[in-house]
Design a protein around this motif. Structure first.
Motif, PDB file in Angstrom:
ATOM      1  N   GLY A  85       5.338   7.186  -1.428  1.00  0.00           N
ATOM      2  CA  GLY A  85       6.086   5.994  -1.059  1.00  0.00           C
ATOM      3  C   GLY A  85       5.227   5.017  -0.284  1.00  0.00           C
ATOM      4  N   PHE A  86       5.872   4.007   0.273  1.00  0.00           N
ATOM      5  CA  PHE A  86       5.192   2.938   0.983  1.00  0.00           C
ATOM      6  C   PHE A  86       4.692   3.393   2.345  1.00  0.00           C
ATOM      7  N   ILE A  87       3.524   2.881   2.695  1.00  0.00           N
ATOM      8  CA  ILE A  87       2.961   3.129   4.016  1.00  0.00           C
ATOM      9  C   ILE A  87       3.534   2.080   4.959  1.00  0.00           C
ATOM     10  N   GLU A  88       4.047   2.525   6.091  1.00  0.00           N
ATOM     11  CA  GLU A  88       4.621   1.610   7.068  1.00  0.00           C
ATOM     12  C   GLU A  88       3.524   1.042   7.960  1.00  0.00           C
ATOM     13  N   LYS A  89       3.820  -0.083   8.585  1.00  0.00           N
ATOM     14  CA  LYS A  89       2.856  -0.751   9.457  1.00  0.00           C
ATOM     15  C   LYS A  89       2.348   0.213  10.521  1.00  0.00           C
ATOM     16  N   GLU A 148       0.206  21.288   2.800  1.00  0.00           N
ATOM     17  CA  GLU A 148      -1.022  21.603   3.519  1.00  0.00           C
ATOM     18  C   GLU A 148      -2.198  21.255   2.616  1.00  0.00           C
ATOM     19  N   GLN A 149      -3.389  21.393   3.173  1.00  0.00           N
ATOM     20  CA  GLN A 149      -4.627  21.164   2.428  1.00  0.00           C
ATOM     21  C   GLN A 149      -4.651  19.794   1.745  1.00  0.00           C
ATOM     22  N   LEU A 150      -4.219  18.788   2.474  1.00  0.00           N
ATOM     23  CA  LEU A 150      -4.215  17.424   1.969  1.00  0.00           C
ATOM     24  C   LEU A 150      -5.650  16.940   1.800  1.00  0.00           C
ATOM     25  N   LYS A 151      -5.955  16.432   0.604  1.00  0.00           N
ATOM     26  CA  LYS A 151      -7.312  15.970   0.306  1.00  0.00           C
ATOM     27  C   LYS A 151      -7.230  14.695  -0.522  1.00  0.00           C
ATOM     28  N   LEU A 152      -7.979  13.676  -0.124  1.00  0.00           N
ATOM     29  CA  LEU A 152      -8.007  12.424  -0.868  1.00  0.00           C
ATOM     30  C   LEU A 152      -8.531  12.684  -2.277  1.00  0.00           C
ATOM     31  N   VAL A 154       0.864  -1.171   0.000  1.00  0.00           N
ATOM     32  CA  VAL A 154       0.000   0.000   0.000  1.00  0.00           C
ATOM     33  C   VAL A 154       0.906   1.228   0.000  1.00  0.00           C
ATOM     34  N   THR A 155       0.656   2.132  -0.938  1.00  0.00           N
ATOM     35  CA  THR A 155       1.463   3.341  -1.049  1.00  0.00           C
ATOM     36  C   THR A 155       0.567   4.576  -0.967  1.00  0.00           C
ATOM     37  N   ALA A 156       1.205   5.688  -0.627  1.00  0.00           N
ATOM     38  CA  ALA A 156       0.535   6.994  -0.620  1.00  0.00           C
ATOM     39  C   ALA A 156       1.326   7.917  -1.537  1.00  0.00           C
ATOM     40  N   GLY A 157       0.626   8.565  -2.438  1.00  0.00           N
ATOM     41  CA  GLY A 157       1.251   9.506  -3.360  1.00  0.00           C
ATOM     42  C   GLY A 157       0.435  10.781  -3.411  1.00  0.00           C
ATOM     43  N   ALA A 158       0.978  11.794  -4.090  1.00  0.00           N
ATOM     44  CA  ALA A 158       0.247  13.057  -4.152  1.00  0.00           C
ATOM     45  C   ALA A 158       0.517  13.812  -5.437  1.00  0.00           C
ATOM     46  N   ILE A 159      -0.514  14.522  -5.841  1.00  0.00           N
ATOM     47  CA  ILE A 159      -0.384  15.534  -6.877  1.00  0.00           C
ATOM     48  C   ILE A 159      -0.197  16.825  -6.094  1.00  0.00           C
ATOM     49  N   VAL A 160       1.055  17.257  -6.024  1.00  0.00           N
ATOM     50  CA  VAL A 160       1.415  18.440  -5.226  1.00  0.00           C
ATOM     51  C   VAL A 160       1.505  19.631  -6.161  1.00  0.00           C
ATOM     52  N   THR A 161       0.757  20.671  -5.841  1.00  0.00           N
ATOM     53  CA  THR A 161       0.802  21.897  -6.631  1.00  0.00           C
ATOM     54  C   THR A 161       1.380  23.023  -5.793  1.00  0.00           C
ATOM     55  N   ASP A 162       1.875  24.048  -6.497  1.00  0.00           N
ATOM     56  CA  ASP A 162       2.335  25.251  -5.794  1.00  0.00           C
ATOM     57  C   ASP A 162       1.337  26.372  -6.045  1.00  0.00           C
ATOM     58  N   GLU A 210      -2.085   9.634   5.263  1.00  0.00           N
ATOM     59  CA  GLU A 210      -1.672  11.051   5.271  1.00  0.00           C
ATOM     60  C   GLU A 210      -0.316  11.210   5.953  1.00  0.00           C
ATOM     61  N   GLU A 211      -0.127  10.492   7.068  1.00  0.00           N
ATOM     62  CA  GLU A 211       1.152  10.550   7.778  1.00  0.00           C
ATOM     63  C   GLU A 211       2.275  10.006   6.906  1.00  0.00           C
ATOM     64  N   ALA A 212       2.012   8.911   6.200  1.00  0.00           N
ATOM     65  CA  ALA A 212       3.018   8.305   5.327  1.00  0.00           C
ATOM     66  C   ALA A 212       3.436   9.273   4.232  1.00  0.00           C
ATOM     67  N   LEU A 213       2.458   9.940   3.622  1.00  0.00           N
ATOM     68  CA  LEU A 213       2.779  10.890   2.560  1.00  0.00           C
ATOM     69  C   LEU A 213       3.627  12.037   3.102  1.00  0.00           C
ATOM     70  N   ARG A 214       3.223  12.609   4.222  1.00  0.00           N
ATOM     71  CA  ARG A 214       4.002  13.710   4.815  1.00  0.00           C
ATOM     72  C   ARG A 214       5.424  13.255   5.150  1.00  0.00           C
ATOM     73  N   ARG A 215       5.552  12.048   5.720  1.00  0.00           N
ATOM     74  CA  ARG A 215       6.869  11.516   6.059  1.00  0.00           C
ATOM     75  C   ARG A 215       7.725  11.351   4.806  1.00  0.00           C
TER      76      ARG A 215
END
Length: 157
Positions: A62-66, A87-91, A31-39, A71-76
């Motif tokens: 990247g990969f989500i840890e156990k 900021e303004q993280l949205k699924l 299971v991974t978390a990714g993002a479309i990050v805009t400025d 959201e935490e995984a993406l920020r990490r």
């Protein structure tokens, strides 16, 4: 009756044996978390990874840890790989892949600043204007970004 007997045997089996039986009898996946990050200027952040198949270009994540929330995984991952806060993280989307067997959770996010420190995994971090993505970006990611940018209700900010 047979099911009751099998259930009783299962419940009495050692915990380690039950765990290994489940592990070998159930499919495994990442299971991974990714993002479309805009400025603030509407550009999209793409990373060129040293170890990613193909050209290496792709969305950050990247990969989500156990025990970790997506959201935490993406920020990490963003902090570790490029020293970036968001900021303004949205699924935005959840996708599945057969090869590799993977579930990908994709967010939209607004960057706070610019990438500053690259980990050994990252060759480049580049802001791209819509329509100017590298031609080596996988087509599925190009389409995902286009869909996100065309869906104004999904964009942060």
């Amino acid at each position: 009756m047979l099911n009751d007997l099998l259930g009783a045997i299962w419940r009495r089996a050692p915990k380690a044996a039950r765990r290994w039986t489940v592990r070998f009898s159930h499919p495994r996946f990442a299971v991974t978390a990714g993002a479309i990050v805009t400025d603030r200027r509407g550009r999209v952040l793409l990373l060129k990874h040293r170890f990613r198949p193909g050209s290496g270009w792709g969305l950050p994540g990247g990969f989500i840890e156990k025990g970790e929330h997506p959201e935490e995984a993406l920020r990490r991952e963003l902090r570790e790989e490029i020293g970036l806060e968001v900021e303004q993280l949205k699924l935005f989307a959840v996708r599945t892949f057969k090869k590799p067997t993977q579930v990908e959770i994709v967010f939209m996010a607004q960057a706070l600043g610019n990438p500053e420190e690259f980990s050994f995994e990252i060759q480049e971090a580049v802001w791209f204007l819509p329509g100017e993505f590298p031609k080596e970006l996988p087509p599925d990611q190009t389409e995902l970004i286009k869909r996100a940018l065309n869906d104004g209700a999904s964009l942060p900010g």
